[in-house]
Design an enzyme around this catalytic site. Structure first.
Site, PDB file in Angstrom:
ATOM      1  N   ASP A  49      48.349  31.691  26.756  1.00 16.23           N
ATOM      2  CA  ASP A  49      48.388  30.972  28.038  1.00 16.23           C
ATOM      3  C   ASP A  49      47.648  29.645  27.919  1.00 16.23           C
ATOM      4  OD1 ASP A  49      48.499  31.507  31.328  1.00 16.23           O
ATOM      5  OD2 ASP A  49      46.791  30.306  30.671  1.00 16.23           O
ATOM      6  N   TYR A  54      44.341  21.855  30.509  1.00 12.90           N
ATOM      7  CA  TYR A  54      43.357  22.296  29.503  1.00 12.90           C
ATOM      8  C   TYR A  54      43.251  21.317  28.332  1.00 12.90           C
ATOM      9  CZ  TYR A  54      44.284  26.904  31.701  1.00 12.90           C
ATOM     10  OH  TYR A  54      44.482  27.934  32.570  1.00 12.90           O
ATOM     11  N   LYS A  79      51.484  25.285  32.194  1.00  8.98           N
ATOM     12  CA  LYS A  79      51.404  24.955  33.626  1.00  8.98           C
ATOM     13  C   LYS A  79      51.467  23.444  33.842  1.00  8.98           C
ATOM     14  CE  LYS A  79      48.155  28.762  33.728  1.00  8.98           C
ATOM     15  NZ  LYS A  79      47.409  28.560  32.465  1.00  8.98           N
ATOM     16  N   HIS A 112      50.773  24.725  38.562  1.00  4.71           N
ATOM     17  CA  HIS A 112      49.361  25.124  38.424  1.00  4.71           C
ATOM     18  C   HIS A 112      48.693  25.382  39.777  1.00  4.71           C
ATOM     19  CE1 HIS A 112      45.912  24.828  35.292  1.00  4.71           C
ATOM     20  NE2 HIS A 112      45.660  25.729  36.200  1.00  4.71           N
TER      21      HIS A 112
END
Ligand code: A2P
Length: 284
Positions: A49, A54, A79, A112
């Site tokens: 994931d 990120y 996402k 997200h």
């Protein structure tokens, strides 16, 4: 009930997804990512994931490449962040993710956070990306019931996954039930509450009875509720430990004891506020 970390569940769109995955949030250098992904793969994790937010899609893509495995052996979740939402910008963002991940499809793409101005346009882009084969499944993250209700007024296809903050201090029972009623699988992010629940005495004593750690007990509690999990750790021993949760069962009473620890304690943002202000809080 699933019996192994490699077991999958059929999503509402017919695609298969592992119930447990490896969360990569905060893994921000190649060496740590390589070690974590290799350890996780060897322990049986097949779902990885990530998110554009990120800033590590390329690191993950590199690490996966180094495993020298068939792409079909793993499941990648990604996402789309708030600034990239909108019809064309989401389609472009998906292409950028594919390039960074060095793959030609994403198994599951999630919105997200819901934001009001691009709410429907982003979803239309997801439906198009799925029709084009760039993503296999489409879902959301941090959606409340009201957001799902609103989406259902215009969506051709509804999300198959809603990834929400969920742990013993934020059990979200009404939201979990609402997802289930719509045939949407609940997936827990921060399944241990960013570590906040790991010292809980009630969970500790249940864990001791089973000869397991508090983390393992919490993860097992999620699975027995039918909730998918994506625990994250950069520590090889803990990555291994979090995969070793398929050889014990919590009783109904133990399940209830853990669920009763709920105190509506969010570690992340409130989705309703993100919907209104259209980005995560500036402090994050
Ligand atoms: P670390 O990377 O040092 O292992 P959550 O997934 O709920 O956000 O929690 C993640 C945090 O919990 C991370 O800081 C991680 O730290 C820690 N963690 C993950 N697995 C375990 C475990 N089995 N035991 C203790 N801490 C864990």
């Amino acid at each position: 009930m699933i019996n192994s970390i490699k077991d999958t569940i059929k999503l509402a769109d017919g695609n298969e997804m592992p119930m447990e995955g490896f969360g990569t949030y905060k893994l921000d250098n190649q060496e740590t990512m390589d070690q974590a992904v290799k350890t996780a793969f060897e322990c049986g994790y097949r779902l990885f994931d990530t998110a554009q937010f990120y800033n590590n899609e390329e690191l993950l893509g590199n690490s996966i490449k180094k495993l020298e495995i068939n792409r079909k052996e793993i499941f990648i979740t990604d996402k789309i962040p708030e600034p990239k939402q909108g019809y064309q910008s989401t389609l472009d963002a998906i292409d950028e993710s594919l390039s960074r991940l060095q793959t030609d499809y994403i198994d599951l793409i999630l919105v997200h956070w819901p934001i009001h101005s691009q709410f429907f346009a982003t979803w239309r882009a997801f439906e198009k990306a799925k029709a084009d084969g760039k993503v296999k499944s489409i879902g959301v993250s941090n959606y409340h019931q009201t957001h799902l209700d609103l989406l259902s007024t215009a969506a051709d296809e509804m999300p198959v996954v809603n990834q929400i903050e969920d742990h013993p201090y934020l059990t979200q029972e009404p939201m979990v039930a609402a997802n289930k009623q719509r045939n949407i699988l609940t997936q827990a992010w921060s399944p241990m509450g960013r570590g906040a629940t790991l010292q809980d005495p009630t969970i500790k004593s249940i864990a001791e009875k089973h000869g397991k750690s508090t983390a393992q007990t919490i993860l097992r509690w999620h699975l027995q509720r039918g909730i998918s999990i994506i625990p994250k750790s950069s520590n090889p021993e803990r990555i291994k430990q979090n995969a070793n949760i398929y050889d014990f069962n919590l009783s109904d009473d133990e399940m209830k004891q853990i669920s009763s620890l709920n105190q509506e304690q969010r570690t992340g943002d409130d989705p309703e506020l993100v919907y209104e202000i259209e980005h995560q809080y500036p402090t994050k």
